[in-house]
Design a protein around this motif. Sequence first.
Motif, mmCIF file in Angstrom:
data_model
loop_
_atom_site.group_PDB
_atom_site.id
_atom_site.type_symbol
_atom_site.label_atom_id
_atom_site.label_comp_id
_atom_site.label_asym_id
_atom_site.label_seq_id
_atom_site.Cartn_x
_atom_site.Cartn_y
_atom_site.Cartn_z
ATOM 1 N N LEU A 176 -108.947 8.758 20.742
ATOM 2 C CA LEU A 176 -110.211 9.405 20.389
ATOM 3 C C LEU A 176 -111.378 8.760 21.115
ATOM 4 C CD1 LEU A 176 -111.856 11.393 18.693
ATOM 5 C CD2 LEU A 176 -111.855 9.694 16.827
ATOM 6 N N MET A 177 -111.378 7.427 21.189
ATOM 7 C CA MET A 177 -112.466 6.743 21.875
ATOM 8 C C MET A 177 -112.445 7.022 23.377
ATOM 9 S SD MET A 177 -114.291 5.326 19.572
ATOM 10 C CE MET A 177 -113.819 6.674 18.464
ATOM 11 N N LEU A 178 -111.252 7.217 23.946
ATOM 12 C CA LEU A 178 -111.166 7.593 25.355
ATOM 13 C C LEU A 178 -111.784 8.966 25.595
ATOM 14 C CD1 LEU A 178 -107.725 6.550 26.923
ATOM 15 C CD2 LEU A 178 -110.015 5.756 27.511
ATOM 16 N N VAL A 179 -111.504 9.896 24.690
ATOM 17 C CA VAL A 179 -112.092 11.236 24.797
ATOM 18 C C VAL A 179 -113.615 11.150 24.725
ATOM 19 C CG1 VAL A 179 -112.329 13.481 23.637
ATOM 20 C CG2 VAL A 179 -110.065 12.424 23.882
ATOM 21 N N ILE A 180 -114.113 10.369 23.771
ATOM 22 C CA ILE A 180 -115.561 10.202 23.624
ATOM 23 C C ILE A 180 -116.153 9.570 24.872
ATOM 24 C CG2 ILE A 180 -117.317 8.891 22.346
ATOM 25 C CD1 ILE A 180 -115.669 9.343 19.829
ATOM 26 N N MET A 181 -115.413 8.608 25.452
ATOM 27 C CA MET A 181 -115.876 7.931 26.661
ATOM 28 C C MET A 181 -115.998 8.911 27.829
ATOM 29 S SD MET A 181 -114.032 4.702 28.560
ATOM 30 C CE MET A 181 -114.576 4.081 30.147
ATOM 31 N N PHE A 182 -114.956 9.723 28.040
ATOM 32 C CA PHE A 182 -114.982 10.678 29.145
ATOM 33 C C PHE A 182 -116.023 11.777 28.924
ATOM 34 C CE2 PHE A 182 -110.597 9.158 30.127
ATOM 35 C CZ PHE A 182 -110.817 8.865 31.461
ATOM 36 N N ALA A 183 -116.246 12.144 27.663
ATOM 37 C CA ALA A 183 -117.192 13.216 27.355
ATOM 38 C C ALA A 183 -118.643 12.741 27.371
ATOM 39 C CB ALA A 183 -116.856 13.823 25.991
ATOM 40 N N GLY A 184 -118.832 11.423 27.375
ATOM 41 C CA GLY A 184 -120.190 10.891 27.374
ATOM 42 C C GLY A 184 -120.880 10.993 26.028
ATOM 43 N N TRP A 185 -120.099 11.124 24.960
ATOM 44 C CA TRP A 185 -120.667 11.217 23.618
ATOM 45 C C TRP A 185 -120.922 9.810 23.071
ATOM 46 C CZ3 TRP A 185 -116.139 14.875 21.968
ATOM 47 C CH2 TRP A 185 -116.310 16.115 22.591
ATOM 48 N N SER A 186 -121.542 9.761 21.910
ATOM 49 C CA SER A 186 -121.767 8.486 21.219
ATOM 50 C C SER A 186 -121.365 8.628 19.761
ATOM 51 C CB SER A 186 -123.232 8.049 21.327
ATOM 52 O OG SER A 186 -124.082 9.026 20.753
ATOM 53 N N VAL A 187 -120.932 7.532 19.166
ATOM 54 C CA VAL A 187 -120.544 7.533 17.751
ATOM 55 C C VAL A 187 -121.814 7.509 16.909
ATOM 56 C CG1 VAL A 187 -119.299 6.275 15.945
ATOM 57 C CG2 VAL A 187 -118.416 6.291 18.299
ATOM 58 N N PRO A 188 -121.956 8.429 15.936
ATOM 59 C CA PRO A 188 -123.160 8.473 15.095
ATOM 60 C C PRO A 188 -123.443 7.135 14.416
ATOM 61 C CG PRO A 188 -121.813 10.426 14.735
ATOM 62 C CD PRO A 188 -121.001 9.508 15.597
ATOM 63 N N HIS A 189 -124.713 6.805 14.286
ATOM 64 C CA HIS A 189 -125.115 5.510 13.733
ATOM 65 C C HIS A 189 -124.652 5.338 12.295
ATOM 66 C CE1 HIS A 189 -127.874 2.458 12.010
ATOM 67 N NE2 HIS A 189 -127.693 1.898 13.190
ATOM 68 N N TRP A 190 -124.639 6.428 11.539
ATOM 69 C CA TRP A 190 -124.258 6.308 10.125
ATOM 70 C C TRP A 190 -122.781 5.918 9.977
ATOM 71 C CZ3 TRP A 190 -120.407 9.430 8.165
ATOM 72 C CH2 TRP A 190 -120.114 10.605 8.883
ATOM 73 N N ILE A 191 -121.942 6.340 10.944
ATOM 74 C CA ILE A 191 -120.537 5.940 10.916
ATOM 75 C C ILE A 191 -120.414 4.441 11.178
ATOM 76 C CG2 ILE A 191 -118.319 6.138 12.117
ATOM 77 C CD1 ILE A 191 -118.842 9.070 12.502
ATOM 78 N N VAL A 192 -121.194 3.948 12.148
ATOM 79 C CA VAL A 192 -121.190 2.516 12.453
ATOM 80 C C VAL A 192 -121.579 1.706 11.222
ATOM 81 C CG1 VAL A 192 -122.233 0.709 13.864
ATOM 82 C CG2 VAL A 192 -121.701 2.929 14.884
ATOM 83 N N THR A 193 -122.598 2.171 10.509
ATOM 84 C CA THR A 193 -123.047 1.469 9.299
ATOM 85 C C THR A 193 -121.949 1.411 8.250
ATOM 86 O OG1 THR A 193 -125.321 2.204 9.701
ATOM 87 C CG2 THR A 193 -124.786 1.436 7.473
ATOM 88 N N LEU A 194 -121.223 2.523 8.080
ATOM 89 C CA LEU A 194 -120.178 2.585 7.063
ATOM 90 C C LEU A 194 -118.986 1.683 7.381
ATOM 91 C CD1 LEU A 194 -120.002 6.412 6.194
ATOM 92 C CD2 LEU A 194 -120.843 4.556 4.735
ATOM 93 N N ILE A 195 -118.630 1.596 8.646
ATOM 94 C CA ILE A 195 -117.409 0.857 9.001
ATOM 95 C C ILE A 195 -117.650 -0.619 9.289
ATOM 96 C CG2 ILE A 195 -116.390 2.947 9.969
ATOM 97 C CD1 ILE A 195 -116.877 1.757 12.760
ATOM 98 N N THR A 196 -118.899 -1.043 9.378
ATOM 99 C CA THR A 196 -119.198 -2.432 9.732
ATOM 100 C C THR A 196 -118.503 -3.463 8.831
ATOM 101 O OG1 THR A 196 -121.312 -1.880 10.772
ATOM 102 C CG2 THR A 196 -121.045 -4.140 9.991
ATOM 103 N N PRO A 197 -118.518 -3.322 7.491
ATOM 104 C CA PRO A 197 -117.836 -4.327 6.658
ATOM 105 C C PRO A 197 -116.337 -4.416 6.939
ATOM 106 C CG PRO A 197 -119.306 -2.966 5.328
ATOM 107 C CD PRO A 197 -119.213 -2.310 6.663
ATOM 108 N N PHE A 198 -115.714 -3.285 7.210
ATOM 109 C CA PHE A 198 -114.275 -3.276 7.484
ATOM 110 C C PHE A 198 -113.986 -3.911 8.851
ATOM 111 C CE2 PHE A 198 -115.234 0.462 4.854
ATOM 112 C CZ PHE A 198 -114.472 0.162 3.737
ATOM 113 N N ALA A 199 -114.801 -3.596 9.848
ATOM 114 C CA ALA A 199 -114.627 -4.164 11.185
ATOM 115 C C ALA A 199 -114.810 -5.676 11.150
ATOM 116 C CB ALA A 199 -115.615 -3.527 12.164
ATOM 117 N N ASN A 200 -115.784 -6.142 10.384
ATOM 118 C CA ASN A 200 -116.038 -7.582 10.293
ATOM 119 C C ASN A 200 -114.903 -8.329 9.594
ATOM 120 O OD1 ASN A 200 -118.488 -7.253 11.572
ATOM 121 N ND2 ASN A 200 -119.690 -7.237 9.699
ATOM 122 N N ALA A 201 -114.126 -7.599 8.779
ATOM 123 C CA ALA A 201 -113.020 -8.227 8.047
ATOM 124 C C ALA A 201 -111.743 -8.304 8.873
ATOM 125 C CB ALA A 201 -112.742 -7.444 6.759
#
Length: 309
Positions: A176-201
Amino acid sequence: MLFQAGSLLLVIISVYLLKRIHIFSDKSYKVVQGLVFNLTLPCAIIMSFATNKHPMNLLWLVVFGLFACLIPLFVVYFGSRGDEPRYRAYQMLNASGLNIGAFCLPVVQTFMGPSAGLPVIMLDIGNAIIATAASLTITRSLLHLGSPTKNLPLSLKIKNIAHDFYSSISFDCYMLMLVIMFAGWSVPHWIVTLITPFANANAFAAMAMIGLMMEIPDSHKDRSELGKVIAWRFLFSIIIALSAWFLLPLDERVREIMVLAAFAPVTIFSTKFTDSLTGNAKLAGFSLTVTAVIGLTFMTILHAVLPVV
């Protein structure tokens, strides 16, 4: 830096000791394994893509990761001739492949910051193509090990192999991230906020999982085979590290990250496949733990040395 490496090692040792005094059971690692592969690691992958620039020249790392995992598999196949098939399977599965997402990613990010995660993930996309399923299929086919699917039609065999890939949430995130990379899209900021605690763990959960899997084998043959795997992995790590440093057309920081990644330990999938083909879960888990400690030691030393080379 020594304190950073020590903190990761302390997690492994502390969780192992808690298991030894029966706070955790021998099967507790399955719970943490589920959390890492289905929650913290996918979130760490998305987080790295969402918070860092991803230039197209990093696609070289996908190709590099593919060959870094595939070539050792065949080298060990030819180099282990004469051993019992189940131990050859153990060597093939555990001497090849790099534990990137569950080990290298948290270690490198601890050493070099969150921005170091993207090159690691790009490497793991190529590595994961082999390590998540293809290594099992290749090992089973080359060694002619029995399989309940051996009499299935080709279409069903292909379907089963494909299922091994798309049923992995981490692998799905990579694609999925490869598709986003090739398409030139960006991950919405609200998703980043939600997943930050899990990523940090992810770093803590991954090290805890290794501690829970640790169990010393009591067979002399098992310990001998472990020595062979360590020797194979050290040889391949040197070759991969030198290739990354001198051949990759990327900047010095990215090449340093690849050198560190070359010393990543046995993959989680290798331990799972070893258990399924040989039934030796204890040896598989201990192989991961030993190579993780060795890998962490070398990664710490190399990180201290490389910037002044």
